[in-house]
Scaffold this motif. Structure first.
Motif, PDB file in Angstrom:
ATOM      1  N   SER A   1      -5.671   2.837  -1.197  1.00 45.62           N
ATOM      2  CA  SER A   1      -5.332   1.642  -2.486  1.00 45.62           C
ATOM      3  C   SER A   1      -4.168   0.539  -2.033  1.00 45.62           C
ATOM      4  O   SER A   1      -3.665   0.960  -1.106  1.00 45.62           O
ATOM      5  N   PRO A   2      -4.333  -0.725  -2.478  1.00 50.28           N
ATOM      6  CA  PRO A   2      -4.356  -1.966  -1.533  1.00 50.28           C
ATOM      7  C   PRO A   2      -2.913  -1.506  -1.754  1.00 50.28           C
ATOM      8  O   PRO A   2      -1.938  -0.873  -2.368  1.00 50.28           O
ATOM      9  N   ILE A   3      -2.314  -2.464  -0.401  1.00 52.85           N
ATOM     10  CA  ILE A   3      -0.728  -3.047  -0.385  1.00 52.85           C
ATOM     11  C   ILE A   3      -0.672  -4.169  -1.264  1.00 52.85           C
ATOM     12  O   ILE A   3      -1.432  -5.384  -0.805  1.00 52.85           O
ATOM     13  N   ILE A   4       0.378  -4.902  -2.054  1.00 51.92           N
ATOM     14  CA  ILE A   4       0.228  -6.265  -2.680  1.00 51.92           C
ATOM     15  C   ILE A   4       1.707  -7.342  -2.381  1.00 51.92           C
ATOM     16  O   ILE A   4       2.502  -6.146  -2.301  1.00 51.92           O
ATOM     17  N   LEU A   5       1.120  -7.975  -1.209  1.00 52.79           N
ATOM     18  CA  LEU A   5       2.672  -8.273  -0.070  1.00 52.79           C
ATOM     19  C   LEU A   5       2.271  -9.308  -1.073  1.00 52.79           C
ATOM     20  O   LEU A   5       1.949 -10.882  -1.431  1.00 52.79           O
ATOM     21  N   CYS A   6       3.450  -9.939  -1.766  1.00 57.70           N
ATOM     22  CA  CYS A   6       4.211 -10.935  -2.726  1.00 57.70           C
ATOM     23  C   CYS A   6       5.757 -10.858  -2.764  1.00 57.70           C
ATOM     24  O   CYS A   6       6.346 -10.593  -2.266  1.00 57.70           O
ATOM     25  N   GLY A   7       6.189 -12.216  -3.584  1.00 53.73           N
ATOM     26  CA  GLY A   7       7.802 -12.380  -3.815  1.00 53.73           C
ATOM     27  C   GLY A   7       7.903 -11.594  -4.944  1.00 53.73           C
ATOM     28  O   GLY A   7       6.727 -11.419  -5.837  1.00 53.73           O
TER      29      GLY A   7
ATOM     30  N   ALA B   1       5.379  -3.340  10.358  1.00 51.73           N
ATOM     31  CA  ALA B   1       6.302  -2.551  10.452  1.00 51.73           C
ATOM     32  C   ALA B   1       6.884  -1.391   9.475  1.00 51.73           C
ATOM     33  O   ALA B   1       7.551  -0.187   9.791  1.00 51.73           O
ATOM     34  N   ARG B   2       5.722  -1.239   8.672  1.00 54.92           N
ATOM     35  CA  ARG B   2       5.666   0.383   7.462  1.00 54.92           C
ATOM     36  C   ARG B   2       4.951   0.456   7.630  1.00 54.92           C
ATOM     37  O   ARG B   2       4.513   1.290   6.562  1.00 54.92           O
ATOM     38  N   SER B   3       3.614   0.653   8.602  1.00 57.27           N
ATOM     39  CA  SER B   3       2.822   1.290   8.063  1.00 57.27           C
ATOM     40  C   SER B   3       2.745   2.122  10.288  1.00 57.27           C
ATOM     41  O   SER B   3       3.517   1.323  10.926  1.00 57.27           O
ATOM     42  N   ASP B   4       1.968   2.936   9.456  1.00 45.01           N
ATOM     43  CA  ASP B   4       1.842   4.091  11.337  1.00 45.01           C
ATOM     44  C   ASP B   4       0.907   2.956  12.007  1.00 45.01           C
ATOM     45  O   ASP B   4      -0.265   2.148  11.889  1.00 45.01           O
ATOM     46  N   ALA B   5       0.958   3.566  12.985  1.00 40.22           N
ATOM     47  CA  ALA B   5       0.644   2.464  14.354  1.00 40.22           C
ATOM     48  C   ALA B   5      -0.686   2.583  14.612  1.00 40.22           C
ATOM     49  O   ALA B   5      -1.703   1.921  14.898  1.00 40.22           O
ATOM     50  N   ASP B   6      -1.683   3.979  14.263  1.00 38.10           N
ATOM     51  CA  ASP B   6      -2.856   3.757  14.360  1.00 38.10           C
ATOM     52  C   ASP B   6      -3.669   3.843  13.130  1.00 38.10           C
ATOM     53  O   ASP B   6      -4.388   3.227  12.667  1.00 38.10           O
ATOM     54  N   THR B   7      -2.924   2.957  12.022  1.00 40.83           N
ATOM     55  CA  THR B   7      -3.412   2.676  10.673  1.00 40.83           C
ATOM     56  C   THR B   7      -4.481   1.634  11.015  1.00 40.83           C
ATOM     57  O   THR B   7      -3.948   0.143  11.629  1.00 40.83           O
ATOM     58  N   LEU B   8      -5.591   1.005  10.350  1.00 40.80           N
ATOM     59  CA  LEU B   8      -6.053  -0.607  10.531  1.00 40.80           C
ATOM     60  C   LEU B   8      -5.906  -1.562   9.040  1.00 40.80           C
ATOM     61  O   LEU B   8      -6.040  -0.627   8.069  1.00 40.80           O
ATOM     62  N   LEU B   9      -5.220  -2.206   9.293  1.00 41.23           N
ATOM     63  CA  LEU B   9      -5.136  -3.200   8.229  1.00 41.23           C
ATOM     64  C   LEU B   9      -5.745  -4.211   7.393  1.00 41.23           C
ATOM     65  O   LEU B   9      -6.029  -4.894   9.123  1.00 41.23           O
TER      66      LEU B   9
ATOM     67  N   ILE C   1      -9.281   2.350   5.794  1.00 45.51           N
ATOM     68  CA  ILE C   1      -9.094   0.859   6.001  1.00 45.51           C
ATOM     69  C   ILE C   1      -7.448   0.438   4.669  1.00 45.51           C
ATOM     70  O   ILE C   1      -7.503   1.048   3.680  1.00 45.51           O
ATOM     71  N   GLN C   2      -6.943   0.004   5.079  1.00 41.72           N
ATOM     72  CA  GLN C   2      -5.538  -0.023   4.449  1.00 41.72           C
ATOM     73  C   GLN C   2      -5.528  -1.461   4.017  1.00 41.72           C
ATOM     74  O   GLN C   2      -5.431  -2.381   5.044  1.00 41.72           O
ATOM     75  N   PRO C   3      -6.190  -2.051   2.510  1.00 37.55           N
ATOM     76  CA  PRO C   3      -6.075  -3.600   2.425  1.00 37.55           C
ATOM     77  C   PRO C   3      -4.812  -3.791   2.806  1.00 37.55           C
ATOM     78  O   PRO C   3      -3.817  -2.986   1.834  1.00 37.55           O
ATOM     79  N   VAL C   4      -3.881  -5.144   3.020  1.00 37.45           N
ATOM     80  CA  VAL C   4      -3.288  -5.298   2.371  1.00 37.45           C
ATOM     81  C   VAL C   4      -3.327  -6.760   1.608  1.00 37.45           C
ATOM     82  O   VAL C   4      -3.669  -8.059   2.996  1.00 37.45           O
ATOM     83  N   ILE C   5      -3.165  -7.428   0.884  1.00 37.85           N
ATOM     84  CA  ILE C   5      -3.494  -8.788  -0.311  1.00 37.85           C
ATOM     85  C   ILE C   5      -2.440  -9.783  -0.270  1.00 37.85           C
ATOM     86  O   ILE C   5      -1.520  -9.193  -0.799  1.00 37.85           O
ATOM     87  N   LEU C   6      -2.493 -10.709   0.153  1.00 36.83           N
ATOM     88  CA  LEU C   6      -1.798 -11.510   0.445  1.00 36.83           C
ATOM     89  C   LEU C   6      -0.744 -12.404  -1.035  1.00 36.83           C
ATOM     90  O   LEU C   6      -2.171 -12.890  -0.761  1.00 36.83           O
ATOM     91  N   CYS C   7       0.269 -12.281  -1.373  1.00 38.64           N
ATOM     92  CA  CYS C   7      -0.321 -13.129  -3.012  1.00 38.64           C
ATOM     93  C   CYS C   7       1.133 -13.835  -3.228  1.00 38.64           C
ATOM     94  O   CYS C   7       1.031 -13.823  -4.345  1.00 38.64           O
ATOM     95  N   GLY C   8       1.440 -14.065  -1.884  1.00 38.07           N
ATOM     96  CA  GLY C   8       2.818 -15.763  -2.144  1.00 38.07           C
ATOM     97  C   GLY C   8       1.997 -16.783  -2.673  1.00 38.07           C
ATOM     98  O   GLY C   8       0.459 -17.107  -2.121  1.00 38.07           O
ATOM     99  N   GLY C   9       2.984 -17.601  -2.888  1.00 36.80           N
ATOM    100  CA  GLY C   9       2.897 -18.635  -2.575  1.00 36.80           C
ATOM    101  C   GLY C   9       2.194 -19.606  -4.146  1.00 36.80           C
ATOM    102  O   GLY C   9       1.227 -18.574  -4.840  1.00 36.80           O
ATOM    103  N   ALA C  10       1.756 -20.775  -4.309  1.00 37.26           N
ATOM    104  CA  ALA C  10       1.765 -21.132  -5.176  1.00 37.26           C
ATOM    105  C   ALA C  10       0.474 -22.783  -5.223  1.00 37.26           C
ATOM    106  O   ALA C  10      -0.653 -22.591  -5.564  1.00 37.26           O
TER     107      ALA C  10
END
Length: 345
Positions: A55-61, A97-105, A5-14
């Motif tokens: 390894s996680p994807i960290i999505l941030c500003g 958009a940056r992931s292969d179709a069969d990747t579990l996010l 499983i590919q973790p996507v950690i949403l790290c935006g906002g205050a």
């Protein structure tokens, strides 16, 4: 689990609910509020890279990149940088958009508390079975009180002992409705944690919020790498409508599942909650950070690093000191902190 499983950690906002400590680029997720480590660091630790998680994807500003790099230390991660905030649908669309179709996010916020990590992992394993069957999976917190501050999820038909088909989402309800849902026992709090196959979410977004996905897709196509970070293109991404993943996709799709779970979850949405969850209360229920003198005082939260604070005969109040800003309020009025934040920042 049969797939990593590919973790996507949403790290935006205050946010302003934990003002004055949380504001601007020094957001809530980077603060050590319940332990010596930040909420972000606790989130990363819950999904350790190995057999189960990549390894996680960290999505941030952009403004949060230095905080992410500092708090990640030597741990491996990929940074996906959004040029401006466009809410959770567009942020998740970038990862899709940056992931292969069969990747579990596995998309999840970086500023929540989960006390029972094994229960969390067990729920993820159940959700992965459903995600591989092309369900869009959300995780519902089994409510322990009729809280009016959360959205609710109504569970419907059972799905292979792994979860339930979602019959509907409910906005933050009035108290009477919250009490009825608690009594019914088939409703969960919406935790904002999602698990899905990337290709399935792509198709759902093209159906339900095409403009959001196409803007994110173009922003990825025109983006650029800078070391461990990928910067989405600002001109393309700016065209994405701002909407939450709940409104844009989950509430509209006809194949959404919920996995209920009791895992000691909290969104840590107020100073009162910080006090409630603190593990280091004294014999009188006080929580103190800094040089604090307490005399005949009970149930207080004092956070004043670098300052000398004295409380005499006080009960159930918060004293939060950050630089030149001092917040003093009854803990029961914690939801009103936005008024001070608006006036001062």
């Amino acid at each position: 689990m049969t797939a990593t499983i590919q973790p996507v950690i949403l790290c935006g906002g205050a946010g302003t609910r934990l003002w004055p400590e949380s504001r601007g680029t020094r957001a809530k997720q980077f603060l050590p509020l319940t332990s010596s480590t930040s909420l972000f660091q606790q989130t990363v630790a819950r999904v350790p890279a190995g057999e189960t998680f990549a390894s996680p994807i960290i999505l941030c500003g952009d403004a949060h990149v230095p905080f992410v790099r500092e708090q990640m230390g030597q741990a491996e991660a990929s940074l996906l940088v959004e040029p401006m905030p466009r809410s959770t649908a567009a942020a998740i669309a970038l990862a899709v958009a940056r992931s292969d179709a069969d990747t579990l996010l596995l998309a999840m916020p970086s500023d929540h508390v989960i006390a029972d990590v094994p229960a969390f992992h067990a729920a993820i394993a159940q959700g992965a079975r459903l995600a591989q069957q092309d369900w869009l999976v959300t995780f519902g917190i089994t409510p322990d009180r009729p809280d009016t501050g959360f959205g609710y999820i109504a569970g419907g038909a059972p799905l292979d002992d792994a979860g339930f088909a979602v019959s509907r989402f409910i906005e933050k309800p009035p108290l009477a409705e919250a009490e009825a849902m608690l009594a019914a026992g088939t409703y969960s709090w919406n935790a904002g944690i999602f698990l899905f196959r990337a290709g399935r979410m792509r198709d759902a977004m093209l159906t339900h919020c095409r403009a959001i996905f196409e803007a994110a897709d173009r922003a990825v196509a025109a983006g650029m790498h800078d070391g461990d970070a990928f910067y989405a293109d600002a001109i393309a991404f700016e065209k994405a409508p701002s909407d939450s993943i709940d409104y844009a996709v989950m509430e509209k799709d006809d194949r959404v599942a919920v996995v209920p779970v009791q895992m000691g979850w909290s969104d840590l949405g107020s100073w009162q909650t910080v006090h409630t969850l603190a593990a280091d209360k004294d014999a009188n229920g006080n929580v103190a950070v800094g040089d604090v003198f307490l005399h005949e005082s009970r149930g207080n939260l004092v956070r004043a690093p670098g300052k000398r604070v004295s409380l005499i005969g006080m009960e159930d109040v918060a004293v939060i000191v950050d630089g030149d800003d001092i917040l003093v309020m009854p803990l029961a009025r914690s939801q009103d902190v936005r008024a001070a934040a608006k006036a001062r920042d």
